[in-house]
Enzyme design. Structure first.
Site, PDB file in Angstrom:
ATOM      1  N   ASP A   1       0.878  -1.155   0.000  1.00 32.56           N
ATOM      2  CA  ASP A   1       0.000   0.000   0.000  1.00 32.56           C
ATOM      3  C   ASP A   1       0.930   1.224   0.000  1.00 32.56           C
ATOM      4  O   ASP A   1       2.117   1.129   0.307  1.00 32.56           O
ATOM      5  CB  ASP A   1      -0.925  -0.001   1.220  1.00 32.56           C
ATOM      6  CG  ASP A   1      -2.114   0.952   1.025  1.00 32.56           C
ATOM      7  OD1 ASP A   1      -2.072   1.764   0.071  1.00 32.56           O
ATOM      8  OD2 ASP A   1      -3.059   0.905   1.830  1.00 32.56           O
TER       9      ASP A   1
HETATM   10  C1  BGC Z   1      -4.942   3.396   0.223  1.00 24.40           C
HETATM   11  C2  BGC Z   1      -5.055   2.356  -0.877  1.00 24.40           C
HETATM   12  C3  BGC Z   1      -4.943   3.030  -2.220  1.00 24.40           C
HETATM   13  C4  BGC Z   1      -3.625   3.776  -2.284  1.00 24.40           C
HETATM   14  C5  BGC Z   1      -3.378   4.457  -3.600  1.00 24.40           C
HETATM   15  C6  BGC Z   1      -3.732   4.276   0.050  1.00 24.40           C
HETATM   16  O1  BGC Z   1      -3.790   5.384   0.906  1.00 24.40           O
HETATM   17  O2  BGC Z   1      -4.899   2.748   1.463  1.00 24.40           O
HETATM   18  O3  BGC Z   1      -6.261   1.662  -0.762  1.00 24.40           O
HETATM   19  O4  BGC Z   1      -5.050   2.104  -3.254  1.00 24.40           O
HETATM   20  O5  BGC Z   1      -3.611   4.754  -1.255  1.00 24.40           O
HETATM   21  O6  BGC Z   1      -4.189   5.555  -3.763  1.00 24.40           O
END
Ligand code: BGC
Length: 765
Positions: free
Chosen positions: A274
């Protein structure tokens, strides 16, 4: 309508060797390409290209950012080897990219489909697959390669700020719905990323929180959905989660990212972090977390240094590089797909309008719905009726062209909405919203839910006039939440203004013999027990995407018959959930928590959370303790009624097959969700009273029509995880198979003998 955007990298991939004789991806074997890469190139490839606003840290500055502006990330391009950059973009309710581009008069809006919780509430895998297919078309036609969705963490507690993106308190629902979504998106030859693997069940201090969980609960509750999704749909990628699990960052856990995911479940794709997840790039590489997103310069240095010092075996890095390349060669961008930037938004608006009606849950109805043909004039109360919520905030948001409010939706199906109320509310919302949302310079502000103004409670005298002019009243109650923050306890309860609004509107309309309907435009569970008896009907519409107002109007009018059922329990009181004893309630530690603020001692539910309830999450707990609930798991009414009969069971080979005939005995065409719960024979292990093992939705049955529904359960899926044996154990004996319309409405029970089995797994976690 595909138009021509030439992709230079894919052209390069068509020739065997680059100008200097370098092997080219797609022509030479991946092994040859890896062998030709320098250590620095490998280190670059396994981390992303940085993120807007973090340039100081990014390994390449902005070079690939304009491929699809607003996408969450890109991979690192290496032109000399014919390796293009591919595009990774959010998210669960539809593609999230920037809707406009500088110097370009075209627009790039995407469809905001219903939130994950609504999709799951359809209990319809075929329908979810078709929604996934529509989302996938937007991914493909806007030039993205991997969609960062679906999200399937378990609804451990009603206050988790991201529950709206997730599916259920039950792993079988979560896994099956996620698998359907993945199949749908990937039909378009673009990828998905099932996330957040795993146990990201709270937003408070999500990057520093240690989930402390028993091996049994990890396997049976929190990993099961991911296991089902991997085995039934082979997503192209998995996204590891931010949190620690029993002291180890999930992205740094080899047990999770390799032993379980790949060795046990057979995952064949690539794992990415993530965004900014984890701390130790070398540990992540070793664990089999193949790619780090969005990428930071420090990670590049750590990986290069790690290989040079022997802390990271180059073979491990090569393995990860290979997986990144395997992903790239599958991508549309690598294949030179000429995307149109013109997905069929009109067709998708119809998909979201229709699919949303199937996940709305009718909670109460004393005959108020569907509206009778005499109903023409509607009094519309509640700020949210005029300012409908399409979905949650953060990366789960979608930059859509519009959101249909309930006001507009009712008008679109021919109702007259009270003009003076409309004029009042529009002004009130404008003024009050500005008051509760003072201007802020915080660049992250757009990522958070707006504060919502308090409800206006009309005086009895003013109400009397409204009652006279209208045939029915609708009140919408709204809630919004999103990434970074958990919901507050006050968000679970109705505010005193909301309660008084419901009370006074009900009193005034009922005195005149007119009905009141409450619509819940919410992303997560709220308190319903104290007020649900007041109105004549309650429709949980969830956050239904950009066509939300139209979808609700379709249901109210009877153009669509509600057939959604709850994928989670609505408790009487928040504290009834076992997990409420160990959840950050109203703690202000946000995204980074105190750990990042150099705090000395650990704070319970911030730095660590004890999952003391073990496997007793959701209905497993309420059933075990025999606690009354407001609405049970699996519950939902319809405009028609169904009779279940002729149940039968047969055990063949290694599975049990249960059939039941479902007949529509009412006057309205409708669909029914049938659930199969299983109780195990008494054995050595403590077991839930019953657990959901299969479900199905009938086709639309006309009045009098029947369908025979078949539900099957493999013997292996009857097992529980026995920590003392380190094995999945199916006890031998007689199992009870309960066919239910909800977890607390069992229509019949059939029994079958099952042979026992023990499947040893690696000692882990
Ligand atoms: C989130 C993810 C997301 C990623 C990219 C993160 O803050 O937890 O679910 O895909 O950002 O935007």
């Amino acid at each position: 309508m595909k138009h021509t955007i030439l992709l230079t990298m894919s052209a390069a991939a068509m020739v065997a060797c680059g100008p200097k004789g370098d092997p080219q991806l797609g022509h030479a074997s991946i092994d040859k390409v890896v062998a030709a890469m320098t250590l620095e190139e490998k280190a670059h490839l396994v981390i992303g290209t940085g993120m807007a606003g973090t340039d100081g840290e990014a390994p390449v500055v902005g070079a690939t950012r304009n491929l699809v502006p607003g996408a969450a990330g890109t991979t690192y391009p290496i032109p000399r080897l014919g390796i293009p950059s591919i595009v990774l973009a959010d998210g669960p309710a539809g593609l999230r990219i920037n809707p406009t581009r500088e110097g370009d008069s075209n627009t790039y809006y995407c469809t905001h489909f219903p939130i994950g919780t609504l999709l799951a509430s359809t209990w319809d895998q075929e329908l979810v697959e078709s929604v996934g297919d529509a989302i996938g078309e937007e991914v493909l036609e806007y030039g993205a390669d991997v969609l960062l969705a679906p999200a399937l963490n378990i609804h451990r507690n009603p206050l988790c700020g991201r529950n709206f993106e997730y599916y259920s308190e039950d792993p079988v629902v979560s896994g099956k719905i996620a698998a359907a979504y993945v199949r749908g998106v990937q039909k378009n030859n673009v990828g998905t990323s099932i996330k957040h693997f795993a146990l990201n069940n709270q937003e408070t201090n999500r990057m520093g929180n240690d989930a402390r969980v028993s091996p049994r609960a990890i396997r049976e509750i929190y990993l099961k959905g991911f296991e089902i999704a991997v085995k039934e749909s082979q997503p192209w990628t998995v996204m590891s989660s931010y949190n620690y699990l029993n002291g180890v960052y999930t992205s740094e856990s080899k047990e999770l990212q390799t032993t379980i995911l790949r060795d046990d479940w057979g995952f064949e794709g690539m794992v990415m972090t993530d965004w900014f997840g984890g701390k130790d790039a070398v540990a992540q590489m070793y664990a089999g977390n193949d790619m780090l997103q969005p990428g930071r310069a420090g990670q590049f240095e750590d990986i290069v240094e790690g290989v040079k010092s022997g802390r990271l075996a180059e073979a491990d890095l090569d393995r990860n590089v290979r997986r990144v390349l395997e992903l790239i060669v599958k991508s549309p961008r690598f294949k030179g797909y000429e995307y149109s930037n013109k997905p069929d938004l009109k067709a998708h608006a119809a998909v979201t309008r229709q699919s949303a009606t199937e996940g709305m849950v009718l909670l109460e109805n004393n005959g108020a719905l569907p509206f009778s043909p005499e109903i023409k004039n509607v009094a519309l109360f509640g700020n949210t009726s005029y300012d409908f919520i399409a979905g949650g905030t953060g990366s789960g948001n979608v930059n859509r062209a519009y959101t249909v409010s309930l006001l507009e939706g009712l008008g679109n199906v021919g109702y007259n909405v009270d003009e003076s109320l409309k004029t009042f509310y529009e002004k009130y919302i404008e003024v009050e919203t500005a008051k509760v949302n003072p201007k802020s310079d915080d660049p992250m502000a757009h990522f958070f839910p707006k504060n919502r103004p308090a409800e206006y409670v009309p005086e009895a005298k003013a109400l009397a006039g409204t009652v006279n002019k209208n045939d029915v009243a609708i009140i919408t109650i709204g809630r919004n939440s999103g990434e970074f923050l958990d919901r507050k306890l006050a968000d679970f309860s109705l505010s005193k203004e909301e309660t008084r609004l419901i009370e006074s509107v009900c009193e005034a309309f009922h005195a005149a013999g007119k009905k009141v309907v409450v619509v819940l435009n919410i992303g997560g569970v709220i308190e319903t027990a104290s007020w649900k008896h007041l109105p004549d009907a309650v429709l949980c519409a969830w956050q239904a995407g950009q066509e939300g107002g139209n979808s609700v109007a379709d249901v109210l009018k009877g153009n669509a018959c509600p057939s959604g059922k709850l994928t989670m329990t609505f408790p009487v009181a928040y504290g009834d959930h076992a997990s409420s004893r160990n959840f950050p309630i109203d703690l202000e530690f946000g995204m980074f928590g105190k750990t990042m603020n150099e705090k000395k001692e650990s704070v319970r539910n911030v730095d660590y959370t004890e999952y003391e309830e073990g496997i007793y999450v959701g209905y497993r707990w309420f059933d075990k303790e025999n606690i009354s609930v407001s609405y049970p798991f699996g519950y939902g009414l319809s405009y028609t009624s169904f009779v279940y009969d002729e149940p039968s069971v047969k055990h063949t080979g290694k599975k049990t097959e249960v059939t039941v005939k479902v007949t529509n005995t009412g006057n309205f065409a409708g669909k029914e969700v049938v659930q199969l719960y299983v109780s195990a024979p008494k054995g050595a292990m403590d077991k839930p009273l019953k657990e959901l093992k299969a479900f199905a939705k009938t086709r639309e049955l006309k009045p009098g029509e029947s369908e025979v529904v078949t539900l099957s359960v493999a013997d292996a899926d009857l097992s529980s995880f026995d920590e003392s044996k380190g094995a999945w154990v199916t006890d031998a004996g007689e199992y009870a198979f309960h066919i239910g319309a909800s977890s607390r409405d069992i229509k019949s029970t059939v029994r079958a003998e099952v042979k026992g089995s023990v499947t040893k797994v690696n000692e882990l976690l």
